[in-house]
Design a protein around this motif. Structure first.
Motif, PDB file in Angstrom:
ATOM      1  N   PHE A 102       0.840  -1.209   0.000  1.00  0.00           N
ATOM      2  CA  PHE A 102       0.000   0.000   0.000  1.00  0.00           C
ATOM      3  C   PHE A 102       0.872   1.255   0.000  1.00  0.00           C
ATOM      4  O   PHE A 102       0.696   2.159  -0.820  1.00  0.00           O
ATOM      5  CB  PHE A 102      -0.885  -0.035   1.243  1.00  0.00           C
ATOM      6  CG  PHE A 102      -1.903   1.066   1.311  1.00  0.00           C
ATOM      7  CD1 PHE A 102      -3.209   0.864   0.891  1.00  0.00           C
ATOM      8  CD2 PHE A 102      -1.551   2.304   1.813  1.00  0.00           C
ATOM      9  CE1 PHE A 102      -4.149   1.877   0.966  1.00  0.00           C
ATOM     10  CE2 PHE A 102      -2.494   3.335   1.884  1.00  0.00           C
ATOM     11  CZ  PHE A 102      -3.792   3.113   1.460  1.00  0.00           C
ATOM     12  N   LEU A 103       1.833   1.292   0.900  1.00  0.00           N
ATOM     13  CA  LEU A 103       2.637   2.503   1.059  1.00  0.00           C
ATOM     14  C   LEU A 103       3.600   2.714  -0.098  1.00  0.00           C
ATOM     15  O   LEU A 103       3.847   3.850  -0.497  1.00  0.00           O
ATOM     16  CB  LEU A 103       3.397   2.454   2.398  1.00  0.00           C
ATOM     17  CG  LEU A 103       2.480   2.451   3.627  1.00  0.00           C
ATOM     18  CD1 LEU A 103       3.289   2.348   4.904  1.00  0.00           C
ATOM     19  CD2 LEU A 103       1.591   3.686   3.647  1.00  0.00           C
ATOM     20  N   SER A 104       4.133   1.625  -0.661  1.00  0.00           N
ATOM     21  CA  SER A 104       5.049   1.821  -1.789  1.00  0.00           C
ATOM     22  C   SER A 104       4.265   2.287  -3.019  1.00  0.00           C
ATOM     23  O   SER A 104       4.767   3.091  -3.806  1.00  0.00           O
ATOM     24  CB  SER A 104       5.840   0.544  -2.077  1.00  0.00           C
ATOM     25  OG  SER A 104       5.003  -0.451  -2.601  1.00  0.00           O
ATOM     26  N   THR A 105       3.028   1.820  -3.147  1.00  0.00           N
ATOM     27  CA  THR A 105       2.178   2.318  -4.235  1.00  0.00           C
ATOM     28  C   THR A 105       1.911   3.804  -4.044  1.00  0.00           C
ATOM     29  O   THR A 105       1.988   4.594  -4.990  1.00  0.00           O
ATOM     30  CB  THR A 105       0.834   1.561  -4.268  1.00  0.00           C
ATOM     31  OG1 THR A 105       1.087   0.166  -4.391  1.00  0.00           O
ATOM     32  CG2 THR A 105      -0.021   2.029  -5.448  1.00  0.00           C
ATOM     33  N   PHE A 106       1.619   4.161  -2.806  1.00  0.00           N
ATOM     34  CA  PHE A 106       1.337   5.565  -2.487  1.00  0.00           C
ATOM     35  C   PHE A 106       2.542   6.452  -2.786  1.00  0.00           C
ATOM     36  O   PHE A 106       2.435   7.469  -3.485  1.00  0.00           O
ATOM     37  CB  PHE A 106       0.932   5.681  -1.015  1.00  0.00           C
ATOM     38  CG  PHE A 106       0.794   7.086  -0.543  1.00  0.00           C
ATOM     39  CD1 PHE A 106      -0.270   7.878  -0.931  1.00  0.00           C
ATOM     40  CD2 PHE A 106       1.760   7.642   0.294  1.00  0.00           C
ATOM     41  CE1 PHE A 106      -0.391   9.189  -0.489  1.00  0.00           C
ATOM     42  CE2 PHE A 106       1.649   8.947   0.732  1.00  0.00           C
ATOM     43  CZ  PHE A 106       0.572   9.722   0.337  1.00  0.00           C
TER      44      PHE A 106
ATOM     45  N   ILE B  36     -10.832   8.512 -10.984  1.00  0.00           N
ATOM     46  CA  ILE B  36     -10.561   7.408 -11.907  1.00  0.00           C
ATOM     47  C   ILE B  36      -9.063   7.239 -12.118  1.00  0.00           C
ATOM     48  O   ILE B  36      -8.528   6.129 -12.076  1.00  0.00           O
ATOM     49  CB  ILE B  36     -11.263   7.662 -13.255  1.00  0.00           C
ATOM     50  CG1 ILE B  36     -12.779   7.549 -13.077  1.00  0.00           C
ATOM     51  CG2 ILE B  36     -10.775   6.694 -14.313  1.00  0.00           C
ATOM     52  CD1 ILE B  36     -13.571   7.989 -14.278  1.00  0.00           C
ATOM     53  N   GLU B  37      -8.396   8.360 -12.300  1.00  0.00           N
ATOM     54  CA  GLU B  37      -6.964   8.309 -12.600  1.00  0.00           C
ATOM     55  C   GLU B  37      -6.173   7.724 -11.439  1.00  0.00           C
ATOM     56  O   GLU B  37      -5.289   6.891 -11.631  1.00  0.00           O
ATOM     57  CB  GLU B  37      -6.478   9.723 -12.919  1.00  0.00           C
ATOM     58  CG  GLU B  37      -5.209   9.744 -13.743  1.00  0.00           C
ATOM     59  CD  GLU B  37      -4.999  11.128 -14.359  1.00  0.00           C
ATOM     60  OE1 GLU B  37      -3.844  11.527 -14.485  1.00  0.00           O
ATOM     61  OE2 GLU B  37      -5.995  11.797 -14.690  1.00  0.00           O
ATOM     62  N   ILE B  38      -6.516   8.165 -10.229  1.00  0.00           N
ATOM     63  CA  ILE B  38      -5.798   7.670  -9.049  1.00  0.00           C
ATOM     64  C   ILE B  38      -6.073   6.179  -8.848  1.00  0.00           C
ATOM     65  O   ILE B  38      -5.191   5.410  -8.496  1.00  0.00           O
ATOM     66  CB  ILE B  38      -6.190   8.483  -7.795  1.00  0.00           C
ATOM     67  CG1 ILE B  38      -5.633   9.901  -7.918  1.00  0.00           C
ATOM     68  CG2 ILE B  38      -5.688   7.823  -6.523  1.00  0.00           C
ATOM     69  CD1 ILE B  38      -6.124  10.871  -6.863  1.00  0.00           C
ATOM     70  N   SER B  42      -3.063   3.269  -9.222  1.00  0.00           N
ATOM     71  CA  SER B  42      -2.761   2.419  -8.066  1.00  0.00           C
ATOM     72  C   SER B  42      -3.239   0.986  -8.285  1.00  0.00           C
ATOM     73  O   SER B  42      -3.271   0.196  -7.338  1.00  0.00           O
ATOM     74  CB  SER B  42      -3.419   2.995  -6.818  1.00  0.00           C
ATOM     75  OG  SER B  42      -4.824   2.900  -6.899  1.00  0.00           O
ATOM     76  N   ASP B  43      -3.624   0.673  -9.519  1.00  0.00           N
ATOM     77  CA  ASP B  43      -4.129  -0.679  -9.801  1.00  0.00           C
ATOM     78  C   ASP B  43      -5.324  -1.041  -8.929  1.00  0.00           C
ATOM     79  O   ASP B  43      -5.426  -2.169  -8.441  1.00  0.00           O
ATOM     80  CB  ASP B  43      -3.030  -1.720  -9.604  1.00  0.00           C
ATOM     81  CG  ASP B  43      -2.387  -2.097 -10.930  1.00  0.00           C
ATOM     82  OD1 ASP B  43      -3.117  -2.161 -11.932  1.00  0.00           O
ATOM     83  OD2 ASP B  43      -1.162  -2.317 -10.956  1.00  0.00           O
TER      84      ASP B  43
END
Lengths: 115, 115
Positions: A102-106, B36-38, B42-43
């Motif tokens: 979660f955090l690495s995606t963020f 939508i973009e976010i 973030s998959d």
DNA sequence: TTATATATATTGACTCTCGATATATAGAGC
DNA sequence: GCTCTATATATCGAGAGTCAATATATATAA
């Protein structure tokens, strides 16, 4: 392995639980000690209020993720020492993996440079 | 530079704001498009509820961190396009630095091996 | 004409953190 | 022996913010 259940609204909750479980995974601690240790490890960044800490400990204990044991030696004031259970370790490792993802995606999104 | 004000209870709030500001720093977007973009970036991990997204946009606009402009071309439905302000960019860069410090400290603690 | 996707917005329920407060004891200083 | 501080656990109410549901409206496709 379950799908992630880390939602943004649960982030503080899971972070707090993870900090507590991570320290308990290294050895038994009592509540007050946990708070001090986490504050020191984070250079003062993570401060636990008592009104946050103890409810979490009680909840984790109720869910059998940790186990509390009152210790009353003759010389010392009574303390409740917590140890992490087998179930708690599994829970922690899963939450840790989910949080890291979660955090690495963020960080990836907010850190991305303009194309 | 101010001292960090990222507290664990504000984590979702700052994360949400940072996601929105990060995308707006790359170019103007309207609310629906941001969500939508976010989610795509973030998959599917970061889903914005409307009940979360719009209050944040209104708050950011009130604080002059972003600026909204209604666009009503003849062929399209009216949309409110947001752009990040100078103040918003400064705010974002500071929050980003604080969040990165906060999260790397957190990951450091939960990821630490037993001594 | 109907259904769906787009687009903005508000409301109430719910959860959790935070700060304040309460209780109690060990140890230090006088 | 007394007082103060640090240690130690615990609970409560206020406040903030997310979430799910709902409302409204329009462009487009079937």
């Amino acid at each position: 392995m379950n799908k992630t259940n880390v939602e943004i609204s649960n982030l503080p909750k899971y972070c707090n639980e993870a900090l507590i479980l991570a320290v308990l995974a290294r050895g038994d601690r009592h509540g007050y000690q946990l708070a001090i240790e986490i504050e020191e490890m984070s250079d003062g960044l993570f401060k636990f209020n008592h009104g946050t800490l103890y409810p979490i400990l009680h909840k984790l204990e109720k869910e059998n993720l940790i186990k509390g044991l009152w210790e009353k030696s003759d010389t010392q004031r009574k303390r409740k020492y917590y140890s992490i259970t087998r179930k708690g370790k599994n829970y922690f490792y899963q939450q840790k993996a989910e949080l890291e993802h979660f955090l690495s995606t963020f960080i990836g999104i907010i850190g991305e440079k303009k194309k």
